[in-house]
Design a protein around this motif. Structure first.
Motif, PDB file in Angstrom:
ATOM      1  N   ILE A 633       0.828  -1.211   0.000  1.00 44.11           N
ATOM      2  CA  ILE A 633       0.000   0.000   0.000  1.00 44.11           C
ATOM      3  C   ILE A 633       0.855   1.251   0.000  1.00 44.11           C
ATOM      4  O   ILE A 633       0.409   2.342  -0.357  1.00 44.11           O
ATOM      5  CB  ILE A 633      -0.962  -0.017   1.206  1.00 44.11           C
ATOM      6  N   ALA A 634       2.152   1.097   0.383  1.00 40.28           N
ATOM      7  CA  ALA A 634       3.054   2.240   0.374  1.00 40.28           C
ATOM      8  C   ALA A 634       3.254   2.782  -1.031  1.00 40.28           C
ATOM      9  O   ALA A 634       3.654   3.934  -1.209  1.00 40.28           O
ATOM     10  CB  ALA A 634       4.403   1.857   0.983  1.00 40.28           C
ATOM     11  N   ALA A 635       2.981   1.952  -2.048  1.00 39.57           N
ATOM     12  CA  ALA A 635       3.090   2.431  -3.430  1.00 39.57           C
ATOM     13  C   ALA A 635       2.084   3.535  -3.712  1.00 39.57           C
ATOM     14  O   ALA A 635       2.248   4.303  -4.667  1.00 39.57           O
ATOM     15  CB  ALA A 635       2.890   1.264  -4.395  1.00 39.57           C
ATOM     16  N   HIS A 636       1.009   3.642  -2.899  1.00 36.39           N
ATOM     17  CA  HIS A 636      -0.028   4.662  -3.090  1.00 36.39           C
ATOM     18  C   HIS A 636       0.004   5.675  -1.953  1.00 36.39           C
ATOM     19  O   HIS A 636      -1.009   6.298  -1.664  1.00 36.39           O
ATOM     20  CB  HIS A 636      -1.403   4.006  -3.144  1.00 36.39           C
ATOM     21  N   SER A 637       1.196   5.827  -1.315  1.00 36.79           N
ATOM     22  CA  SER A 637       1.248   6.641  -0.102  1.00 36.79           C
ATOM     23  C   SER A 637       2.230   7.797  -0.241  1.00 36.79           C
ATOM     24  O   SER A 637       3.164   7.768  -1.059  1.00 36.79           O
ATOM     25  CB  SER A 637       1.663   5.769   1.100  1.00 36.79           C
ATOM     26  N   GLN A 638       1.984   8.783   0.611  1.00 35.49           N
ATOM     27  CA  GLN A 638       2.906   9.899   0.791  1.00 35.49           C
ATOM     28  C   GLN A 638       3.124  10.099   2.284  1.00 35.49           C
ATOM     29  O   GLN A 638       2.351   9.609   3.114  1.00 35.49           O
ATOM     30  CB  GLN A 638       2.336  11.175   0.167  1.00 35.49           C
ATOM     31  N   THR A 670       4.718   6.789  11.761  1.00 31.89           N
ATOM     32  CA  THR A 670       4.433   7.551  10.544  1.00 31.89           C
ATOM     33  C   THR A 670       4.309   9.035  10.861  1.00 31.89           C
ATOM     34  O   THR A 670       3.969   9.436  11.976  1.00 31.89           O
ATOM     35  CB  THR A 670       3.122   7.072   9.904  1.00 31.89           C
ATOM     36  N   GLN A 671       4.603   9.844   9.841  1.00 27.31           N
ATOM     37  CA  GLN A 671       4.418  11.293   9.923  1.00 27.31           C
ATOM     38  C   GLN A 671       3.748  11.763   8.631  1.00 27.31           C
ATOM     39  O   GLN A 671       4.235  11.486   7.537  1.00 27.31           O
ATOM     40  CB  GLN A 671       5.753  12.019  10.113  1.00 27.31           C
ATOM     41  N   ASN A 672       2.603  12.417   8.793  1.00 27.39           N
ATOM     42  CA  ASN A 672       1.875  13.015   7.656  1.00 27.39           C
ATOM     43  C   ASN A 672       1.543  11.979   6.586  1.00 27.39           C
ATOM     44  O   ASN A 672       1.685  12.227   5.389  1.00 27.39           O
ATOM     45  CB  ASN A 672       2.688  14.161   7.037  1.00 27.39           C
ATOM     46  N   LEU A 673       1.051  10.830   7.021  1.00 34.58           N
ATOM     47  CA  LEU A 673       0.756   9.755   6.084  1.00 34.58           C
ATOM     48  C   LEU A 673      -0.541  10.044   5.346  1.00 34.58           C
ATOM     49  O   LEU A 673      -1.549  10.436   5.941  1.00 34.58           O
ATOM     50  CB  LEU A 673       0.652   8.423   6.850  1.00 34.58           C
ATOM     51  N   GLN A 674      -0.493   9.803   4.033  1.00 36.84           N
ATOM     52  CA  GLN A 674      -1.679  10.005   3.204  1.00 36.84           C
ATOM     53  C   GLN A 674      -1.704   8.910   2.139  1.00 36.84           C
ATOM     54  O   GLN A 674      -0.696   8.639   1.482  1.00 36.84           O
ATOM     55  CB  GLN A 674      -1.647  11.387   2.542  1.00 36.84           C
ATOM     56  N   ILE A 675      -2.909   8.255   2.006  1.00 35.08           N
ATOM     57  CA  ILE A 675      -3.085   7.205   1.011  1.00 35.08           C
ATOM     58  C   ILE A 675      -3.784   7.807  -0.196  1.00 35.08           C
ATOM     59  O   ILE A 675      -4.877   8.374  -0.071  1.00 35.08           O
ATOM     60  CB  ILE A 675      -3.905   6.026   1.558  1.00 35.08           C
ATOM     61  N   LEU A 676      -3.180   7.681  -1.377  1.00 32.55           N
ATOM     62  CA  LEU A 676      -3.711   8.307  -2.581  1.00 32.55           C
ATOM     63  C   LEU A 676      -4.345   7.266  -3.495  1.00 32.55           C
ATOM     64  O   LEU A 676      -3.683   6.307  -3.908  1.00 32.55           O
ATOM     65  CB  LEU A 676      -2.583   9.024  -3.332  1.00 32.55           C
ATOM     66  N   PRO A 679      -7.095   1.359  -4.150  1.00 34.04           N
ATOM     67  CA  PRO A 679      -8.221   0.462  -4.460  1.00 34.04           C
ATOM     68  C   PRO A 679      -8.844  -0.130  -3.200  1.00 34.04           C
ATOM     69  O   PRO A 679     -10.042  -0.402  -3.172  1.00 34.04           O
ATOM     70  CB  PRO A 679      -7.571  -0.632  -5.323  1.00 34.04           C
ATOM     71  N   THR A 680      -8.048  -0.323  -2.166  1.00 33.16           N
ATOM     72  CA  THR A 680      -8.584  -0.889  -0.923  1.00 33.16           C
ATOM     73  C   THR A 680      -9.586   0.055  -0.290  1.00 33.16           C
ATOM     74  O   THR A 680     -10.695  -0.335   0.099  1.00 33.16           O
ATOM     75  CB  THR A 680      -7.432  -1.188   0.052  1.00 33.16           C
ATOM     76  N   PHE A 681      -9.234   1.320  -0.162  1.00 32.37           N
ATOM     77  CA  PHE A 681     -10.135   2.286   0.463  1.00 32.37           C
ATOM     78  C   PHE A 681     -11.301   2.635  -0.444  1.00 32.37           C
ATOM     79  O   PHE A 681     -12.343   3.102   0.031  1.00 32.37           O
ATOM     80  CB  PHE A 681      -9.356   3.539   0.871  1.00 32.37           C
ATOM     81  N   ASP A 682     -11.159   2.415  -1.747  1.00 34.32           N
ATOM     82  CA  ASP A 682     -12.305   2.639  -2.633  1.00 34.32           C
ATOM     83  C   ASP A 682     -13.470   1.728  -2.271  1.00 34.32           C
ATOM     84  O   ASP A 682     -14.637   2.065  -2.481  1.00 34.32           O
ATOM     85  CB  ASP A 682     -11.893   2.359  -4.093  1.00 34.32           C
ATOM     86  N   GLN A 683     -13.157   0.560  -1.693  1.00 34.72           N
ATOM     87  CA  GLN A 683     -14.200  -0.421  -1.408  1.00 34.72           C
ATOM     88  C   GLN A 683     -14.965  -0.141  -0.117  1.00 34.72           C
ATOM     89  O   GLN A 683     -15.893  -0.879   0.220  1.00 34.72           O
ATOM     90  CB  GLN A 683     -13.575  -1.825  -1.336  1.00 34.72           C
ATOM     91  N   ILE A 684     -14.615   0.894   0.625  1.00 37.89           N
ATOM     92  CA  ILE A 684     -15.378   1.206   1.845  1.00 37.89           C
ATOM     93  C   ILE A 684     -16.114   2.540   1.688  1.00 37.89           C
ATOM     94  O   ILE A 684     -16.535   3.149   2.661  1.00 37.89           O
ATOM     95  CB  ILE A 684     -14.458   1.239   3.088  1.00 37.89           C
ATOM     96  N   ARG A 685     -16.249   2.967   0.417  1.00 37.50           N
ATOM     97  CA  ARG A 685     -16.975   4.217   0.194  1.00 37.50           C
ATOM     98  C   ARG A 685     -18.480   4.063   0.403  1.00 37.50           C
ATOM     99  O   ARG A 685     -19.201   5.051   0.400  1.00 37.50           O
ATOM    100  CB  ARG A 685     -16.722   4.713  -1.235  1.00 37.50           C
ATOM    101  N   LEU A 693     -12.545   9.896   1.236  1.00 34.56           N
ATOM    102  CA  LEU A 693     -11.696   8.768   0.866  1.00 34.56           C
ATOM    103  C   LEU A 693     -10.920   8.982  -0.423  1.00 34.56           C
ATOM    104  O   LEU A 693     -10.246   8.079  -0.895  1.00 34.56           O
ATOM    105  CB  LEU A 693     -12.556   7.508   0.723  1.00 34.56           C
ATOM    106  N   LYS A 694     -10.992  10.175  -1.004  1.00 34.99           N
ATOM    107  CA  LYS A 694     -10.230  10.410  -2.232  1.00 34.99           C
ATOM    108  C   LYS A 694      -8.748  10.361  -1.952  1.00 34.99           C
ATOM    109  O   LYS A 694      -7.986   9.631  -2.591  1.00 34.99           O
ATOM    110  CB  LYS A 694     -10.644  11.753  -2.840  1.00 34.99           C
ATOM    111  N   ASN A 695      -8.284  11.173  -1.045  1.00 33.86           N
ATOM    112  CA  ASN A 695      -6.903  11.109  -0.543  1.00 33.86           C
ATOM    113  C   ASN A 695      -7.010  10.957   0.966  1.00 33.86           C
ATOM    114  O   ASN A 695      -7.243  11.932   1.679  1.00 33.86           O
ATOM    115  CB  ASN A 695      -6.124  12.362  -0.920  1.00 33.86           C
TER     116      ASN A 695
END
Length: 825
Positions: A633-638, A670-676, A679-685, A693-695
């Protein structure tokens, strides 16, 4: 005519029958004679597979052949095969087979023989298998049914002889030996014409090969008196590789001792002839060489050999005012001189004296001189060696063909070392004299084994009894530069006794490209690989104890920019160790402690502690394979992460971590973690507002975890995801499947509009501010499945509804209808 034809057929039939019947009839008696002769004279176990007779192979004589012959010692040598022979054959007179008395052996053909001679540390030898005179049957006691040997022809093919002396740690091998000897018998005297060749002559002492890849050839007139056991050389020539030596003299074996009086001398006293001694494998380096000068090799072996008493030895090799020049070369080696002697009086090998003096060679104004004096090699070697010279490798390359190697630079220095081995063993350096100094300038080295040149602009080495000091060594290869200084200690015990070499060095660099260094060694095949593929497991030598204090301003590895590398690198106990190695990378800091050690299975073991401070997540994901394995999931993270990780395990031969071997523990912060756009979080919309849940923003958290057999086990921790309180726990298994639970407490205002609308119809819903909703993530790590668990939320709502009055329920029941089905379906 018909009658004559029948007679002829009858004669042929009788001869054929005789040729078949005689070998069968006489095989038994002959085997008895052979066995009887052996048993009467040898204290050994002798076995053979078969004895056969044939009239066809050597007609009109009978060929007797023994196959699979072995001679094995007894007592302490019961497991040692002294001799094994594939085939041992002789030709017998047909008339001798019908005699009941002595059977004469006048020829031998031996093939596929292996001889192993062993002398133990307590002085016993495995070849002493002859029975004592009182045990062996005397001629007067013989019954007449025995063998007598009067050899006139010997043919030996594919013989290998090995002599091993455990006490002196000497190993001698004569491999692939072929010998032809024919002679004429005059009473007890046989005159042989001998022609032999040893395919490879090997001499090894104390596990060091001093002679190898050497061919021996001999042509000789040998007179053998079997009664006196005396052997005299007539016109004889011995070849060492292609070097001819005239041999004369004699040796005798009157009893259990041997006497030698043998002279050998190079027939032509010139340098070109002496170069023929160079082993065949290296003769191609001497093609098209022009030489001048005088040279020679001569010697004598004279005296008795009995037990530990050896004959005297006197050898001399000399070169005078010689030159060597390759055809077409602009330079030559000149003023070549050498005086070498190896001598020993009658007695043990500890009396051996080696003297090398006046060893000199010169290329223009660059001379090289060497000397060596060695005594008492067996008990307490005393050595006195010197070297001084100036070697211009640029000019040397113009003299000696370097094939595909490029070598330039200047070496100027001298070294003198003198003392006894016992002083080194005791580390009594007051009785060792060792001093010298070497300077390196403008070195350039490029060989087929490396992909880019190594350059040394300068370097100074000073040598004392106890230390080798290195200063001002400045080197470069590719984009990487190095400045090295320091010292080596215990170097004399290391070189002479294989003890541990100790050293302390300071390594500095402005820039190191580790990708280039990883691919410095050239590929052995034509396949192209990336720099990471070229990494292979390596063994760390066991007798090194080295410390490198490293300061590297900047480095790059696998597209990572690394700065301010500072710490200790240790080579000790067959391991590579890192001590407080600090560096700045990925916009953060890393401190490494740990060790690497290879093993017999070529699966290196490692044990590391990593302290990570504020790494950028996208860059860390791209750089670390463990993060890619366990946190895709870090591939979609900042954001940034910090961690303390202690782990150990194994690698394969390409230095890839074997996941199932991993064990350890640590924490992640973690510091200032954001998931961009995950697909995982898209499924709990379907229960949280989409805009949340966009970012996805995640509050800073600290998570403790463990590694067990490659399985990542995450302890429960609390944080906020999209402003919702959540408790997270779970595991990522070594097969890259996961089981993760996220227990949300969702703010009612952040629920999506459909759920909020449905809740609004329920009596008591105004009392619910946080709704318990669990999210279960499972399945493949790269394509996880997300499911909702609303059992806690349902129970919350039920509890609040139960608190309502019947009147409130009746008013609400018509409104909720299908809305409840939407919520709980």
């Amino acid at each position: 005519m018909k009658k004559a034809l029948l007679i002829l057929v009858g004669i042929v039939a009788v001869l054929m029958a005789t040729a078949i019947i005689i070998p069968i009839a006489f095989k038994g008696p002959l085997m008895e004679k052979v066995k009887k002769t052996i048993n009467q004279n040898l204290n050994a176990t002798v076995e053979f597979d078969n004895l056969s007779l044939s009239l066809f192979k050597s007609f009109p004589k009978v060929q007797a052949e023994i196959t699979g012959l072995t001679v094995t010692g007894k007592d302490c040598f019961a497991n040692d095969t002294l001799v094994s022979i594939g085939s041992l054959a002789t030709n017998l007179s047909l008339s001798d087979l019908f005699k009941s008395d002595d059977l004469k052996i006048s020829s031998l053909q031996v093939s596929g023989s292996r001889i192993f001679l062993l002398s133990t540390t307590d002085g016993q030898v495995n070849w002493d298998i002859a029975l004592p005179d009182d045990a062996a049957q005397s001629p007067e006691e013989e019954t007449g049914d025995a063998l007598t040997i009067s050899l006139q022809e010997i043919i030996i093919r594919d013989m290998s002889l090995t002599y091993k002396d455990d006490e002196t740690t000497t190993l001698l091998k004569l491999l692939n030996t072929n010998i032809d000897a024919t002679g004429q018998v005059e009473g007890t005297v046989t005159k042989f014409n001998l022609d032999g060749e040893v395919g490879e002559f090997i001499l090894e002492y104390d596990s060091v090969q001093y002679i190898a890849n050497t061919v021996l050839k001999a042509k000789s007139e040998l007179t053998a008196d079997y009664d006196k056991m005396s052997f005299v050389f007539g016109e004889s020539t011995l070849f060492l590789n292609a070097l001819p030596l005239d041999v004369s003299g004699r040796f005798e074996m009157p009893s259990d001792s041997m006497y030698f009086d043998i002279l050998f001398k190079q027939p032509q006293s010139n340098f070109e002839t002496l170069l023929a001694m160079v082993p065949e494998d290296y003769q191609n380096y001497l093609k098209d060489v022009k030489t001048t000068g005088e040279a020679g090799f001569e010697g004598q072996i004279k005296g008795w050999y009995y037990e530990e008493d050896y004959p005297g030895i006197q050898t001399r090799m000399f070169i005078k005012n010689a030159t060597l020049q390759y055809a077409g070369s602009p330079e030559k080696v000149e003023q070549i001189s050498l005086e070498t002697s190896i001598s020993k009086p009658q007695g043990g090998f500890d009396l051996l004296v080696v003297d090398v003096s006046n060893a000199h060679a010169q290329i223009r104004e660059n001379p090289v001189d060497m000397s060596l004096h060695l005594t008492h090699p067996m008990t307490d070697p005393y050595f006195d060696a010197t070297f001084s010279g100036k070697i211009d490798f640029t000019r040397l390359a113009d003299v000696i063909p370097m094939d595909s190697m490029e070598l330039r630079g200047l070496l100027d220095g001298k070294l003198a070392i003198k003392g006894k081995m016992s002083a080194i063993e005791k580390q009594d350096f007051t009785n060792i004299s060792s001093n010298g100094a070497f300077n390196f300038r403008n070195f350039y080295i490029l060989t087929p084994q490396i992909t880019r040149p190594v350059e040394i602009s300068s370097g100074n080495v000073a040598i004392s009894n106890t230390e080798i000091n290195l200063s001002q060594l400045a080197a470069k290869t590719g984009q990487s530069d190095f400045q090295l200084n320091g010292k080596l200690s215990n170097y004399l015990p290391y070189f002479f006794l294989n003890k541990t070499l100790k050293g302390e060095f300071n390594l500095k660099s402005n820039y190191v490209n580790f990708d280039e260094l990883a691919s410095l060694m050239a590929e052995t095949d034509s396949a192209t690989t990336t720099s990471s593929d070229s990494l292979i497991a390596f063994q760390v030598p066991g007798n090194l104890d080295l410390v490198f204090r490293s300061q590297i301003n900047r480095a790059s590895f696998d597209r990572m920019d690394i700065r301010n590398i500072d710490g200790l690198i240790l080579v000790k106990d067959q391991a590579l160790q890192l001590k407080k190695l600090n560096m700045d990378m990925l916009q953060g800091q890393l401190t490494v402690d740990g060790a690497y050690k290879n093993n017999k299975t070529n699966k290196p073991e490692f044990d590391f502690n990593l302290a990570i401070n504020s790494f950028q997540i996208p860059a860390a994901y791209q750089s670390f394979s463990m993060m890619q394995r366990y946190m895709p999931i870090a591939a979609h993270s900042q954001g940034n992460i910090s961690s303390q990780l202690k782990f150990k395990g194994q690698m394969d031969e390409k230095l890839n971590i074997i996941a199932s071997s991993l064990s350890g523990n640590g924490f992640l912060n973690t510091q200032n973690l954001q998931i961009l756009d995950s697909p995982t979080f898209d499924q709990i919309r379907n229960f949280i507002k989409k805009e949340k849940l966009k970012n996805v923003k995640i509050d800073d958290f600290t998570s403790n975890f463990r590694l067990e057999n490659g399985n990542l086990l995450v302890d429960p921790f609390n944080t906020k995801i999209a402003d919702q309180e959540v408790t997270v726990q779970g595991k990522v298994l070594v097969d890259r499947t996961l089981d993760l639970n996220m227990d949300f407490k969702v703010n009612k205002d952040d629920l999506n509009a459909d759920i909020n609308k449905t809740l609004g119809f329920l009596p008591g819903s105004e009392n619910i501010q946080l709704l318990d909703i669990s999210v279960v993530v499972s399945g493949e790590l790269t394509q996880p499945k997300v499911s909702l668990d609303l059992s806690k939320a349902r129970k919350q709502i039920e509890e609040e509804v139960k608190k309502s009055t019947k009147e409130q329920l009746d008013k609400s029941v018509k409104k909720i209808g299908n809305e409840l089905k939407k919520l709980f379906n």
